[in-house]
Write an enzyme that holds these catalytic residues in place. Sequence first.
Site, PDB file in Angstrom:
ATOM      1  N   GLY A  65       0.839  -1.205   0.000  1.00  0.00           N
ATOM      2  CA  GLY A  65       0.000   0.000   0.000  1.00  0.00           C
ATOM      3  C   GLY A  65       0.870   1.250   0.000  1.00  0.00           C
ATOM      4  O   GLY A  65       1.836   1.331   0.754  1.00  0.00           O
ATOM      5  N   ARG A  81       1.197  -5.276  -5.237  1.00  0.00           N
ATOM      6  CA  ARG A  81       1.422  -6.450  -4.383  1.00  0.00           C
ATOM      7  C   ARG A  81       1.474  -7.627  -5.354  1.00  0.00           C
ATOM      8  O   ARG A  81       0.498  -7.866  -6.054  1.00  0.00           O
ATOM      9  CB  ARG A  81       0.262  -6.623  -3.390  1.00  0.00           C
ATOM     10  N   ASP A 112       5.719  -5.041   5.987  1.00  0.00           N
ATOM     11  CA  ASP A 112       6.256  -6.375   6.305  1.00  0.00           C
ATOM     12  C   ASP A 112       6.357  -7.296   5.097  1.00  0.00           C
ATOM     13  O   ASP A 112       7.347  -7.999   4.921  1.00  0.00           O
ATOM     14  CB  ASP A 112       5.322  -7.055   7.321  1.00  0.00           C
ATOM     15  N   THR A 120       4.338   2.648   5.549  1.00  0.00           N
ATOM     16  CA  THR A 120       2.932   2.218   5.635  1.00  0.00           C
ATOM     17  C   THR A 120       2.188   3.139   6.604  1.00  0.00           C
ATOM     18  O   THR A 120       2.743   3.509   7.639  1.00  0.00           O
ATOM     19  CB  THR A 120       2.777   0.749   6.100  1.00  0.00           C
ATOM     20  N   ASP A 167      -0.064   2.245   8.472  1.00  0.00           N
ATOM     21  CA  ASP A 167      -0.556   1.462   9.617  1.00  0.00           C
ATOM     22  C   ASP A 167       0.330   1.538  10.868  1.00  0.00           C
ATOM     23  O   ASP A 167      -0.113   1.178  11.952  1.00  0.00           O
ATOM     24  CB  ASP A 167      -0.694  -0.018   9.222  1.00  0.00           C
ATOM     25  N   ASP A 182       2.540  -0.466  11.732  1.00  0.00           N
ATOM     26  CA  ASP A 182       2.485  -1.801  12.342  1.00  0.00           C
ATOM     27  C   ASP A 182       3.775  -2.601  12.148  1.00  0.00           C
ATOM     28  O   ASP A 182       3.753  -3.827  12.160  1.00  0.00           O
ATOM     29  CB  ASP A 182       1.287  -2.580  11.767  1.00  0.00           C
ATOM     30  N   ARG A 233      -5.202  -2.133   8.925  1.00  0.00           N
ATOM     31  CA  ARG A 233      -5.088  -3.576   8.721  1.00  0.00           C
ATOM     32  C   ARG A 233      -5.413  -4.295  10.027  1.00  0.00           C
ATOM     33  O   ARG A 233      -6.441  -4.066  10.600  1.00  0.00           O
ATOM     34  CB  ARG A 233      -3.677  -3.911   8.202  1.00  0.00           C
TER      35      ARG A 233
HETATM   36  O1  F6P Z   1      -1.526  -1.331   4.714  1.00  0.00           O
HETATM   37  C1  F6P Z   1      -2.116  -0.139   4.305  1.00  0.00           C
HETATM   38  C2  F6P Z   1      -3.597  -0.312   4.093  1.00  0.00           C
HETATM   39  O2  F6P Z   1      -4.141   0.926   3.709  1.00  0.00           O
HETATM   40  C3  F6P Z   1      -4.357  -0.878   5.275  1.00  0.00           C
HETATM   41  O3  F6P Z   1      -4.617   0.068   6.273  1.00  0.00           O
HETATM   42  C4  F6P Z   1      -5.588  -1.425   4.597  1.00  0.00           C
HETATM   43  O4  F6P Z   1      -6.119  -2.506   5.337  1.00  0.00           O
HETATM   44  C5  F6P Z   1      -5.061  -1.899   3.277  1.00  0.00           C
HETATM   45  O5  F6P Z   1      -3.831  -1.230   3.046  1.00  0.00           O
HETATM   46  C6  F6P Z   1      -5.980  -1.651   2.122  1.00  0.00           C
HETATM   47  O6  F6P Z   1      -5.426  -2.214   0.988  1.00  0.00           O
HETATM   48  P1  F6P Z   1      -5.970  -1.946  -0.486  1.00  0.00           P
HETATM   49  O7  F6P Z   1      -5.489  -0.613  -0.924  1.00  0.00           O
HETATM   50  O8  F6P Z   1      -5.372  -3.050  -1.273  1.00  0.00           O
HETATM   51  O9  F6P Z   1      -7.467  -1.987  -0.442  1.00  0.00           O
END
Ligand code: F6P
Length: 329
Positions: free
Chosen positions: A11, A72, A103, A125, A127, A129, A171
Amino acid sequence: MKTIGVLTSGGDAPGMNAAIRAVVRTGCENGVRVLGIRRGFAGLMEGDMLEMNIRSVSDIIHRGGTMLYSARSKTFCTEEGMEQAIKVCRENEMEGIVVIGGDGSFRGARDLSVRGINCVGIPGTIDNDIACCDYTIGYDTCLNTIQEMVDRIRDTSESHDRCTVVEVMGRRAGYLALNSGIAVGATAILIPEIDFDVEIDVIERMKRTQATGKRHFIIVVAEGVKDKLKEKGIDGVDGLSKRIESELGVESRSCVLGHVQRGGSPTVKDRVVASRMGSYAAHLLLDGIGNRVVGMQKDEIVDYDIVEALEMKKHIDLNLYKIAMEISI
Ligand code: F6P
């Protein structure tokens, strides 16, 4: 090293551009060829890259997203994908790569490192995390965005004596929810790291608050508690707002903030931290050091072995949660 690469993966996060800028300029200023790899590991396997110079990264420090795009990739995690990525690195004489991401991206960096391509990870990120770091690039900007959005929601919530239940990203982690919840004065905050009982931790809290004269409410819910809510028969923030309305008679709304949280111009903190981390990571590679993750501990930039970094555990600040519960009443 004569040639290094830089990519963003997973992300996107505000501040990634500032990190790319720092890596490119540090490399160029030290006489190294820098390749910008587009679309993360997926682009690496396809050889989708461009040679960068000092001016390639002009006018990006203030922009959200990532100029190198992100992805990804599942194929990259296969043996064939990995072999293809190594082949592209060898063809382009790329001896090291700075990987900016979370991660999942660091696992990719570790796998490349053990196969001879020196990689250095930078935590990017929203998050926050990543266990080896107090801070990840994008987190501060995201918190400020949530705060601004919820402040707006609060204006209308207050005007109508309503409760608004707001879902924020993160997340499986509750850092965004806990800290933004404090910043917006949420009456209740639900995060995955702390068990909760909807009756006690939401309904009863709201009743107590009502008894003191409060008529409008903000409840902040981390997206990571969706499954726990489901187990309790509540379907997300919408289900929770309906439950609140039926039990308390307070007109309620729900709002999933969504991807608005990931965009926007990075804050000063994100620009500065990203610049420091980018410079640090590039210098590690210039010194021939790979298989490391750059982190931040007590405002110092540090680095760890990637494998060790991935095994570390991070804990939410329980005291902060206690404070929130004591003062948001
Ligand atoms: O890891 C960053 C994040 O924005 C999280 O907070 C969220 O769960 C996820 O990515 C959303 O991913 P996507 O953009 O693939 O919907």
